[in-house]
Design an enzyme around this catalytic site. Sequence first.
Site, PDB file in Angstrom:
ATOM      1  CD  GLU A 117      -0.356   5.569  -3.586  1.00 60.79           C
ATOM      2  OE1 GLU A 117       0.271   5.742  -2.520  1.00 60.79           O
ATOM      3  OE2 GLU A 117      -1.201   4.679  -3.747  1.00 60.79           O
TER       4      GLU A 117
ATOM      5  CG  ASP B  42      -7.908   4.407   0.994  1.00 57.63           C
ATOM      6  OD1 ASP B  42      -7.792   3.174   0.843  1.00 57.63           O
ATOM      7  OD2 ASP B  42      -7.069   5.111   1.555  1.00 57.63           O
TER       8      ASP B  42
ATOM      9  CG  ASP C 251      -2.037   0.910   1.237  1.00 54.97           C
ATOM     10  OD1 ASP C 251      -2.218   1.603   0.218  1.00 54.97           O
ATOM     11  OD2 ASP C 251      -2.768   0.960   2.244  1.00 54.97           O
TER      12      ASP C 251
END
Lengths: 950, 525
Positions: free
Chosen positions: A516, A589, A513
């Site tokens: 980015e 999300d 996770d």
Amino acid sequence: VKTQDFKTCTQAAFCRRGRALSARAQENPSWSSPYSIDPSTISVLPGQASFTAGVKSLLYPDVKFGLDVRVHKDGVVRVRMDEVNGLRKHYDEAASWALIAEPDISPEIKWSVGKSDVRAVYGDKKDIEVVVAFQPLKVTLLRDGKEQVVLNGRGLLHMEHFRTKESAEEKLPVEQPQGDDSQVVMQVNSRAWFEGETEDGYWEEQFGSWTDTKPKGPESLSIDISFPNHGHVYGIPQHATRLSLPTTTGENAFYSEPYRLYNADVFEYLADSTMSLYGSIPVMHAHSAASTVAIFNAVGSETWIDVAHPTPRSTETHWISESGILDVFLMPGSTPADVFGQYTRLTGTPALPAHWALAYHQCRWNYVSSDDVRDVQRRFDLEDMPVDVFWLDIEYAEEHKYFIWDKKYFPDPVDMTRDVEAVGRKMVVIVDPHLKRAASYPVYQEAQERGVLVKSPGGSNDYEGWCWSGSAAWVDGFNPESWDWWTSLFKTAPQGDKWTWTESTVDTYIWNDMNEPSVFNGPEISMPRDNVHYGGWEHRDVHNINGMLFHNMTFQALKARSDPPKRPFVLTRSFYAGSQRFGAMWTGDNLGTWEHMAVGVRMVLANNIGGFSFAGSDVGGFFGNPEPEMLVRWYEVGIFSPFFRAHAHIDTKRREPYLLDEPYKGIIRSLLRLRYSMLPVWYTAFREASVTGLPVLRPHYVAFPHDEAGFALDDQYFVGSSGLLVKPICEKGATETSVYLPDDQVYYDYFNHYAYRGAAKGKHVTVPAELEKVPLLIRGGSIISTRERPRRSSPLMKYDPFTLRVALNAAGEAHGELYLDDGVTFSHQDGQFIWREFVATSDKKARGVRISSRNLAAQKPSEAVDGVALATYDIANSFVKEMLGVRVERVVVFGLASKPNKVQAGGRDLYWEFTPGVTASEKRQGTTSVLVVKDPDLSVTSDWEIVVQT
Amino acid sequence: GVEKIHGVAPSLLSRYVAPASDSAPWSCLDGSKTITWAAVNDDYCDCPDGSDEPGTGACPNSMFYCKNEGHIGSLIPSTRVNDGLCEPECCDGSDERLGVCPNVCHEVGAVYREQQTAERKMRSTGSKIRRLYIASAQKEKQKLESQITAAEAEIADLENDVARMKDLIDRTESLSAAALEHKKQSPLYVSFMEHTEALKSLQREYKKRLAREKALGDILDALRRGYNPNYQDMAVLEAVRGWEALARLPHINDVAKDDGEGEQQVITGDEEYEEEEWTAEELEKELDSLLNSDYEALLLEHEKHIGAPTPSSSLLLDLTAYIPDSLLPHYQAFTDTLMAWLEALGIAQGPASADSPDTSKARQAYTNAENSLNAKKQELQRTQEELTRMFDPEWFGSEGEWKRLQGVCLSKDTGDYTYEVCLFDEARQKPNKGGSIQSLGKFASWNAGGGAAVGSPEYYSKQHYTRGTKCWNGPMRSVTVILTCGLENELLSIAEPEKCEYQFKGTTPALCLPPDAQEDKHDEL
């Protein structure tokens, strides 16, 4: 969303410049690109469809550019342009991360150099032509004389060359010292018509409280790409929008902002926006009833894309990137299937997942302890609800030091994992790329000692940012040193004095996770663009690739964990072109709203278009507490997503399906069981995707590329080649829905066997959709393989028998495929698999149907498995031997014309039941006739034939 | 193939009998369909109710019976038949094909019986403790009852006292009221009362502010310790830093970084006060007593004071100092007479006008008596309530078995925090490294909404504590205490399965029913 946290085009200097360039071109009727090819520099590589040429810009005669155009073996055209002998180097490695290998250049296609252009004609019917015009520079791909893709047709190509700040300042307009006020004479800026009057944000840029120091100055890249004969464009995930991309410029533009590709952790993202999200795949399909083409723009920096339809049947796009070189692949099509093949030959097909990874995943932020995990498992079993995977979010880790169990709550991690594995299940545990800067954290200490962390501007110090763990540092995947080290961490056996994850098992899988990367105190919740990666590249150059590298590193680490290796499972949030080779993604999300549920379906479809089939959205919505009806509908979406995981934010109420009241609990149990029964369908679709690149979820334009009425459809889709058409319900209170049927064919309701009739021009039919019923149709002509014995987890279904649903088409025929292997190892690459074809043919003589099982593996061994072209198939391989006893326990035939008088297999009479009803060839709608053949006692491994005589 | 009666529960065996002839049909148990006897247990599901496949996994909705000879028979769902796993519930291995699972019933049965014995022993010991609790409740009952009798008698006496004093006061006050009223007209008194009112209001507001500041401080402390960077909100970080600056706290993450050094000493600033000015502490302590003064009594004091000679005049006029002791009584008698005259003529003011001290004392006594009466009455009410609750199944159980545990505090250290529940009172979270204690809720009820019958063991297996301190960005904290029979009153584990909703697990002998009462329940698996 906090929109102020993220840039609009006008807040990014290079995007502002790019859009201004486009606006000036629009206003100037005599606009012409300043870039041209110097014919004297053309050099065609002997024996290869490749040439290079020098390119000049009228604006900067001293700056040199080089063009390189190649045609690959499969007809894909690659156009590269870079600055030659510039002050610095533009980042040119994006493609090397995305591509599986340097593509083979066609040895047959020949360039012919003319006075005003270079041309090549190729294709089976010599119907494809590439024309590279000299002045101005323009690249056109044509088919049958019709323009398919045009680069720089609108003259927006601009590669900002490297310059020094001083030289730039000298050229600023200067006021003349003398003369009166009314006559301020400006030094003539001869480039203003193209570049604009001012140097807008060349050397430094502010956003919020952050300053981007831009030490390299301006280096952006602008290119227009037009599809003069295509009215729909798709792709460029990830955006929460429709599948057929709405316009961002031109008259009545649907959006005002361009589509943005800049991987970002967007908190509570909007359900309808061009804002960038967690991942970027710069691939775009352009589609019309006549042909499909696509482009892949291999750029890793922030990119903005404007889309316009000058006419309903044409499309213009404009791509503005912050840095990098021009490296565009033109995929000539001409069908969607061709385009998928062309794209995945470049960037790879989706990896064939472990079979269990297609089953149900149960996640929450967070299951708080070992006992909690055990209790969740116990309650699923108590309710007899199938589940394969339990997930642990960040709270398992002591102070968010990934790998390090918080022993207060997880005192026995290995025992806990073994308890889960005892029922054939798996654990997935999160590992993020930010490492807590703590002396007590061996992973950080080793990373620091090895120098594999991302550096702050200037490049000498490790970058420090803020994330879950508080003060953190980031692993730099661009540093080759980091790969072996990362792999070593995942070893479950001790490795001398090196730290390894001994408190883990080889069946513990990983969730990546925040890659980015998400940095809580950074600009746009990410890293400063002037951070420095290995090789001196700035973060801005590689930003969109960053997440894929971390995903890939973890994938490699899991593969190296056992010998022989098991298929890794790694879920990623951030991705780029090529990420499909490393595992699954989810849409981040999302919110527990109907809008997010609906757009999630579209985002997953768009990801499938982007070559990344293994995708899904958080079932239930990450944020919020969905009411039971919404939760049920979300499971209906989930069971028809390639990746099927329920997840919830830490602030939400628990919502595991066993907690619901009836009827909701029972409905979800049935839905979970439906997914499990269809695992053979999903696995077979993934085999096809892994070999051909065809997506697992297929929107209408992919399945029926000539049916214009389906081009904008994105709320219903087909599952692989199975013939299953699904339309998930994403609205409250629905009891029925309208489903579009694209062709003149019979479609059977999966549950009540109602036969609907399509029409050649397409037709809408009303299908019941009460809460417990997903609109699910089988297209006439399909054979669906399922396993209908509910089990606690999918590995426990290994030896369960199959049911075949034979949905006859109007001609009384049907076809389907089934692929099976051990689902865990790579033994399928050695030929250990079963790949069969079921065919129903109309038997005129017997006035009935013959249903046969044929060995596709033996027929097409070279097309069976991704990555290896098997020469032969051993029909007695050990997997087949293991599966000999696995039988087809039931054959159900829909649409049979009349009651059989005999059903036989190998001369044996079979027991059967027949319920009369509407037949496949009639025009009437209504409940179809159903023939159930009981236990024909035929092995799934062998050739056989069932003869139905009527 | 398997036997036709494979997997059939003993109670259903009579339904699984071969029909008289081969062609005669066999009925699915729900009567919905007839099939051939050959189709029973043929690993293909024919009956909608699944009854034709008791011994295979072919029907999704049937149950499989394992005989488990040597142990206890049990039923498992058909979904677990022939799935390759040996179910612990089927120690005879009959849930899988022959040869897959060994028959371990002998061992399993032995272990089970051993466990049963141990469990029974534990229950038996526990139930003895429970009986002690019940006995103690009986003793407590007697104590309370005698307390009630005593209190009732006392109340009767007190009521008499109050009535007597009331009568006295009524009579005295009617005489003095007018005079007192007159004195209250004094501008000084009026102004003074206004000051008092103002001060009272100021104190009220001050206290409100203090409470508010404390609440804000608590919120910010909670934010500082618990804020989650996921909110990704720099405003939150700013707020934390701002609070740290204001409250002179070190930055929380700097503390964490120093690993183990713990929270640094909180720097308290020494504020500067003017002389005479009250410190915050004094304000806290003294203001209340100041405002609680009996102003009427002071007014009368004041009268006395004004009436008395000023220190300066005393030097001149107070001749007593110069008069020999022997003459003093005479002098005093003389001055008294003189003063009486002077007063009567309006020339001088007496030391004590009218009567008031007596009245105020009487009133004070009356108030005191009334207060003790009320206190006594309340005490009685409480005692009576306690007595009712003691045998109320929704409180301490119909046998009063829980009474002994009222206020008994159980705690568990989990590293960062120590959790505590004082039964029937409050649950708390105490940070081990300093910081404020959070209330996790007050006792609200037993197993509510769980469908358990009031008074049943299941009912007493859960306690709910609700309305604790509110969570930042979340609900009010609450706890469910899950109890099982055990020899000790203790907490075994603490969990927070949802944010701010805690789950304590513990044991208590109060839940240990005598083993025979549980017997039936335990033999089913």
